[in-house]
Design an enzyme around this catalytic site. Structure first.
Site, PDB file in Angstrom:
ATOM      1  N   CYS A  79      24.146  11.708 -27.733  1.00 52.82           N
ATOM      2  CA  CYS A  79      23.401  12.372 -28.717  1.00 52.82           C
ATOM      3  C   CYS A  79      21.960  13.063 -28.564  1.00 52.82           C
ATOM      4  O   CYS A  79      22.399  14.412 -27.547  1.00 52.82           O
ATOM      5  CB  CYS A  79      22.749  11.450 -29.759  1.00 52.82           C
ATOM      6  SG  CYS A  79      22.870  12.095 -31.403  1.00 52.82           S
ATOM      7  N   HIS A 166      27.613   7.744 -30.275  1.00 56.28           N
ATOM      8  CA  HIS A 166      26.261   6.548 -30.175  1.00 56.28           C
ATOM      9  C   HIS A 166      27.672   5.872 -29.647  1.00 56.28           C
ATOM     10  O   HIS A 166      28.161   5.226 -30.483  1.00 56.28           O
ATOM     11  CB  HIS A 166      25.667   6.272 -30.761  1.00 56.28           C
ATOM     12  CG  HIS A 166      24.944   7.245 -31.745  1.00 56.28           C
ATOM     13  ND1 HIS A 166      23.161   7.080 -30.416  1.00 56.28           N
ATOM     14  CD2 HIS A 166      24.590   7.929 -31.819  1.00 56.28           C
ATOM     15  CE1 HIS A 166      22.840   8.032 -30.940  1.00 56.28           C
ATOM     16  NE2 HIS A 166      22.869   8.740 -32.080  1.00 56.28           N
ATOM     17  N   GLU A 168      27.181   3.012 -28.144  1.00 57.58           N
ATOM     18  CA  GLU A 168      26.046   1.531 -28.274  1.00 57.58           C
ATOM     19  C   GLU A 168      26.829   1.060 -29.519  1.00 57.58           C
ATOM     20  O   GLU A 168      26.731  -0.396 -29.456  1.00 57.58           O
ATOM     21  CB  GLU A 168      25.407   1.777 -27.219  1.00 57.58           C
ATOM     22  CG  GLU A 168      24.226   2.331 -28.169  1.00 57.58           C
ATOM     23  CD  GLU A 168      24.261   4.392 -28.835  1.00 57.58           C
ATOM     24  OE1 GLU A 168      23.191   4.625 -29.051  1.00 57.58           O
ATOM     25  OE2 GLU A 168      25.295   5.127 -28.001  1.00 57.58           O
TER      26      GLU A 168
END
Length: 509
Positions: A79, A166, A168
Site C-alpha cells: 500500500c 493488503h 495480511e
C-alpha cells in the site's frame, strides 16, 4: 542467528497483522518504526514496508532512506510502501478518482513468482485514497484490478516488489499464499521458528544472562506470567522466586485454586494475603485512574516487602508481550492519547533496584499459548481468559467495599462456570461481570426490591486490540441471568453488554 524479516512501520493499523502472518509461516519477524530501523546483519532475510495513514504526497509523510535495502535484500512494499517506492523512483502518485477501499479482484498482467498459487480473480482488500498513476520504465506490472492499473509490480534487476492491496488481512483470500511466496520462495527463509525452537533458544539465552542470579516474579495465575515463570524455571530452577499476591480483588476461590494449580509444576511459589491493605487504600475512591494507581501502589509495597525477604535478588521477571513493546515504540511515537493506564502494574520505583528480564517480549498472545504448550503447561492455565491486574477493582464501578466484592465474586463465579458447563468458555476470548453503580426496582415474592444491577461481558478476539461481543445463545443467557438473580443476594437485574472494541473497550474502567 535466528533469521528474520524486518517490517518497517509507517503507522498502519494493519502492521501487526503483517508480523503475525509472517510468523504463521514459522518465520520470525520484527516490527520497527521506519525512522528507527535496525542495523542490517546476516540474520535479516527480507524487508516489508507497511501501509500508512499518511499520503506519500504529504509534506510530513514518512520519507525513509531505502538505500540500505534496495537491490541488496528482497523488499516488499504494501500500500503506502508500494506508493512510496514508485514515487521515490520517479513515478507519480495522485489522489484516486474513486476512493479505493474494500474488496477488489486481481487480474494477472504477467506470470510472476510472487503470484504463484494465487488464483486469477482472487479477492484482495484495498484501503487507500491515492493511487499510482505512472511508474518508471524498470517497473514491471504483474497484476491489476478493475480500478487499479498498478495493483502489483516488480522492479527489474532487483527482488523489489510493490502491491497496493493488503495481503495480511483475512479479506485478501490468497494473501497468505502471496506472503509465503515472498518470504519463503523469494527470500529463502527456512521456516524453522517454532514454539520448541523458541523455548530452546530463550532458555539458553536466560541461562547465559542470569547465571546463578536470583529472579523474583509476580505470578497472577494467567497465561503470560505462568509461561514466563516456566521459561525462567527451566533456565535457573531454584533461583526463581515467585510471589502471588491476594489483593482481595481476585475471583471467588482464585487464590487457593491458583496456588494449587502450580503445585505440580515445580515452581517456588509464595502466596501472600493482603486484601485488607488494598481495601484500606481504596476506601471511598470512585475515580477509575485513582483506583488503578492505588491498587498498583499497594501491590508494589507488598511485592517490595516480600522481595526483601529474598536476599540478594538482582532481577525482576515480567510477562511483557510483544504488543506492549510495539506500542511503546510505535511509528507515531506511542499512543496518541491515554485511554486508561495499563491493567498490569507497569514500572517499578527506583528504590527496588532490580533489573528487568522479559522472556516473552517477542511473542504475541497466541504464540505465548503455543510456547506454553511446548513447555507442557496444563490447558487449564493456557486456556484461561485474560484477567486484568487490578482484577475486580475495575469491574466495580464507583467505590469498592468488601460487600461489593462479595456480590461481584458470586456473580462472576456463576457467569464463568456457566460458560464452562455449557461448553462455551473456550469459544470466548475474555468474559467477566461488572457491578454497576445503579440500583433498580424489582419484584421478588410479591415484594418490591431495590437492588444492584450487573452487566455480563463476553468478547471474541485474537489479541485484545480489537474485539467483538459474543453472540451467545439466548437460552443460555436467560439461564445464567435467572441463576444470578436467584442466588446472589443484592442483585435483581442482569444486562448483557453488546458493545464491540472499538468504540468500546473490553473493560468498563
Amino acid at each position: 542467528m535466528q533469521e528474520k524479516v524486518i517490517i518497517l512501520d509507517f503507522g498502519s493499523q494493519y502492521t501487526q497483522l503483517i508480523a503475525r502472518r509472517v510468523r504463521e509461516l514459522n518465520v520470525y519477524s520484527e516490527i520497527h518504526p521506519w525512522n528507527k530501523a535496525p542495523e542490517i546483519d546476516d540474520s535479516v532475510r527480507a524487508i516489508i514496508l507497511s501501509g500508512s495513514p499518511h499520503s506519500v504526497r504529504d509534506e510530513k509523510a514518512p520519507k525513509p532512506d531505502l538505500s540500505a535495502y534496495r537491490g541488496k535484500l528482497p523488499l516488499l512494499g504494501v500500500c503506502f510502501g508500494a506508493q512510496y517506492l514508485a514515487q521515490s523512483s520517479g513515478g507519480e502518485v495522485l489522489p484516486s478518482e474513486i476512493r479505493e477501499y474494500g474488496r477488489a479482484n486481481l487480474a494477472f498482467v504477467d506470470q510472476h513468482p510472487l503470484l504463484e498459487g494465487v488464483n486469477e480473480g482472487s479477492q484482495v482488500w484495498m484501503s487507500h485514497g491515492d493511487t499510482i498513476k505512472k511508474v518508471p520504465s524498470n517497473f514491471k506490472t504483474i497484476c491489476s484490478t478493475g480500478d487499479v492499473t498498478y495493483a502489483g509490480y516488480a522492479i527489474e534487476g532487483e527482488t523489489t516488489f510493490g502491491i497496493q492491496f493488503h495481503p495480511e488481512v483475512y479479506h485478501s483470500t490468497d494473501g497468505a499464499t502471496l506472503l509465503k511466496n515472498f518470504v519463503v520462495n523469494i527470500a529463502g527463509c527456512k521456516q524453522d521458528w517454532t514454539p520448541m525452537s523458541f523455548v530452546e533458544e530463550t532458555v539458553a539465552g536466560l541461562k547465559a544472562k542470569l547465571g546463578n542470579d536470583k529472579v523474583i516474579l509476580g505470578l497472577s495465575g494467567g497465561v503470560d506470567s505462568s509461561v514466563a515463570a516456566m521459561l525462567l524455571h527451566q533456565a535457573i530452577g531454584k533461583h526463581l522466586h515467585c510471589i502471588f499476591v491476594d489483593n482481595g480483588l481476585l475471583r471467588k476461590n482464585e487464590f487457593e485454586e491458583v496456588l494449587e494449580s502450580y503445585k505440580d509444576m515445580g515452581l517456588n511459589v509464595k502466596g501472600v494475603r493482603a486484601a485488607d491493605r488494598f481495601y484500606d487504600a481504596l476506601k471511598g475512591e470512585k475515580d477509575p485512574e485513582t483506583k488503578r494507581k492505588a491498587i498498583g501502589r499497594v501491590f508494589i509495597e507488598v511485592f517490595d516487602e516480600e522481595s526483601h525477604l529474598v536476599t540478594d535478588a538482582k532481577w525482576l521477571g515480567q510477562g511483557t508481550i510483544y504488543p506492549d513493546v510495539i506500542e511503546s515504540v510505535s511509528a507515531s511515537g506511542g499512543p496518541s492519547a491515554t485511554i486508561k493506564s495499563h491493567h498490569n502494574v507497569g514500572g517499578l520505583p527506583d528504590y527496588m533496584k532490580l533489573e528487568v528480564v522479559e522472556p516473552l517480549r517477542l511473542l504475541f498472545k497466541d504464540e505465548v499459548r503455543r510456547v506454553g504448550k511446548a513447555l507442557g503447561i496444563k490447558q487449564s492455565i493456557l486456556g484461561r481468559h485474560p484477567f486484568p491486574g487490578p482484577g475486580l477493582g475495575i469491574r466495580i464501578l464507583g467505590d469498592i467495599t468488601p460487600e461489593k466484592v462479595r456480590i461481584l465474586q458470586e456473580v462472576d463465579h456463576i457467569w464463568i462456570n456457566g460458560l464452562k458447563n455449557a461448553g462455551l468458555y473456550d469459544e470466548v476470548w475474555q468474559a467477566g461481570a461488572i457491578l454497576l453503580p445503579v440500583q433498580s426496582v424489582g419484584v421478588m415474592g410479591d415484594e418490591r426490591t431495590y437492588e444492584q444491577a450487573v452487566a455480563l461481558r463476553a468478547v471474541s478476539s485474537t489479541d485484545g486490540m480489537t474485539a467483538d461481543w459474543c453472540h451467545l445463545p439466548y437460552e443460555f443467557l436467560a439461564r445464567v441471568s435467572n441463576e444470578i438473580i436467584n442466588r446472589v443476594k443484592g442483585v435483581n437485574r442482569v444486562v448483557y453488554d453488546i458493545s464491540s472494541k472499538p468504540p468500546a473497550t473490553i473493560e468498563w474502567e
